[in-house]
Structure formats: structure tokens, C-alpha cells
Design an enzyme around this catalytic site. Structure first.
Site, PDB file in Angstrom:
ATOM      1  CG  HIS A   3      -1.985  -1.038   1.182  1.00  0.00           C
ATOM      2  ND1 HIS A   3      -2.869  -1.185   0.144  1.00  0.00           N
ATOM      3  CD2 HIS A   3      -2.295  -2.019   2.066  1.00  0.00           C
ATOM      4  CE1 HIS A   3      -3.685  -2.207   0.380  1.00  0.00           C
ATOM      5  NE2 HIS A   3      -3.353  -2.732   1.537  1.00  0.00           N
ATOM      6  CD  GLU A   9      -3.678  -8.467   5.855  1.00  0.00           C
ATOM      7  OE1 GLU A   9      -3.719  -7.272   6.199  1.00  0.00           O
ATOM      8  OE2 GLU A   9      -2.990  -8.884   4.897  1.00  0.00           O
TER       9      GLU A   9
END
Length: 258
Positions: free
Chosen positions: A46, A152
Site C-alpha cells: 500500500h 488480517e
């Protein structure tokens, strides 16, 4: 510290503190690497970092560590659980990889296979910079290379025991934003899921401890990192360069106008 020293400290479940870099700004990364952190992560998933930025970022971490007389190793959060980004990050000189979106033990096996040379894996030999930074000998490079799996997702949380038991995995790493969303949060940090989130965080730390591997977590400030380390996590990453830049600029503006 050397990559092997870092790997041994991770595997010994020593308490380690790291920092997260999202910006392609090597001079800033070099300064951060002088501060005393145990590791600095370059975010290739990201973050705003391409491959050239990844390479120069790892060079900057090593330069900062050298200026400090010994400092952090560079890790990379790769963009996907795939042999190409994992191999390229390691060839560039990363001491280890954080692999996102791990759902199963089979996913971990794929990551380990990509990160390790034969006979432990299937990493292609072409170490480029890692021959200088880590080790040119495959067996030695395997010993010095850390593989961390992110927990996650709903499946990752469900399968955390099997994930932690996978051979070759050095540790798990909690991505709190995605883990919160996996638990039904409307947005990262949603207070409505604080209870389930804390239960999941505790479960992950305990499961890793039972398996004898490291447990890490991303945090948003030093106080939170301290709390997670006291809770049983063995390494914690503090915030990120972009978040700190924005927060510092906002505070200076507030003071100037007050």
C-alpha cells in the site's frame, strides 16, 4: 545488526520495535534508520514505493544503520504472496518479507517456498544485492531470511493455529485495519468491535506463543506498541512516516494559529 542476528532475535521471541515507511523518500528513511529501531519496513503493498524506491530505500536503511554504528535491518511488506515480488524484495537486500492476506497453512507454504533456496524452497538464485547484504551461500541466506505472515482476514483468523504451525514460518503479523474489517468494523478503528478485536488480538498472540514463533502487530503510536509488547507480542511496529508527517504538520499549524 546483521540479518542473521535479527533472524535469531525474531526466532528467540525477543522484544523488538520497528518503524513503517510508505513514502519513496530515501533521505527521510535514512534518518529514521539512525534512531535506534530494530527494523524498518518498506511497504510495497500500500506504500507509494516502486521497485527502484524499494532498492534505494533498503540502501538508505543500511546507510542510516551504518551512521548509527549499527542499526535496523530492512524488511519489505510485499504486494502479494507470489514468488516474483518475494524474490525481488529479497534479491534487493531485504532481511525478510511480510506477506499479506494469508488465509491458510498452504498460503504460508507458498510464501516460505518463494523465500527460501532449495532444498527448503524454490527461490531462484540471483541474489544481486543480497549477496553482499545477507549472504551469497544459499544455506546461510535461508538461515538469515525471515518470513512473516499477516493475519488480517476472516480465514486467516480462523486458521491461525494451522498457520502458526507451518514449517519455515518465523512469525505472524497482525494488520489491525483489515483484521477489524474482517470482524465487521465499519471503518478501521471502529469502537463498536473493540471487544471482538481485542479477543482476536489476544488469540493470535497466544497461538503464536504456543507454536513457539514470533507475534508482531502494527500500532499507531508508541504507547500502543508498549501495551502490545506487554500483552505478549514479541515485536511491534510504530505508525508510519506519512502519518507522522501529517500529524506533526497539523500540530504545528494548530499552535501557530492558537
Amino acid at each position: 545488526m546483521s540479518a542473521l542476528d535479527f533472524a535469531n532475535r525474531v526466532r528467540s521471541r525477543e522484544k523488538l520495535v520497528g518503524y513503517w515507511v510508505t513514502l519513496d523518500a530515501p533521505p527521510a528513511t535514512e534518518r529514521i534508520a539512525r534512531l535506534g529501531y530494530d527494523y524498518v519496513v518498506l511497504d510495497a503493498q500500500h506504500g507509494l514505493i516502486g521497485y527502484d524506491g524499494l532498492l534505494t530505500g533498503l540502501l538508505a536503511i543500511d546507510a542510516g544503520a551504518a551512521l548509527a554504528g549499527g542499526g535496523p535491518v530492512g524488511l519489505v511488506r510485499v504486494e502479494a504472496n507470489n514468488a516474483t515480488p518475494i524474490g525481488r524484495a529479497l534479491d534487493a537486500g531485504a532481511a525478510g518479507v511480510i506477506v499479506p492476506l494469508i488465509d491458510t497453512a498452504e498460503d504460508v507454504a507458498v510464501a516460505v517456498r518463494a523465500a527460501k533456496y532449495p532444498p527448503l524452497g524454490a527461490r531462484s538464485f540471483g541474489p544481486m544485492r543480497s549477496a553482499l547484504r545477507i549472504d551469497p551461500v544459499p544455506a546461510a541466506a535461508n538461515a538469515a531470511t525471515v518470513v512473516l505472515a499477516m493475519i488480517e482476514t476472516p480465514l486467516g483468523l480462523k486458521n491461525v493455529a494451522e498457520i502458526c504451525a507451518t514449517p519455515g514460518l518465523d512469525g505472524v503479523y497482525v494488520g489491525p485495519s483489515d483484521l477489524g474489517l474482517a470482524l465487521g468494523a465499519r471503518f478501521p478503528g471502529d469502537p463498536e468491535i473493540d471487544g471482538p478485536f481485542e479477543e482476536a488480538v489476544e488469540l493470535i498472540a497466544q497461538t503464536a506463543a504456543d507454536a513457539g514463533i514470533a507475534a508482531g502487530i502494527h500500532t499507531f503510536d508508541g504507547e500502543s506498541a508498549q501495551r502490545r509488547l506487554a500483552q505478549g507480542y514479541t515485536f511491534a511496529t510504530v505508525s508510519s512516516d506519512l502519518s507522522h508527517l501529517e500529524a506533526s504538520a497539523a500540530e504545528h499549524l494548530r499552535v501557530a494559529r492558537s
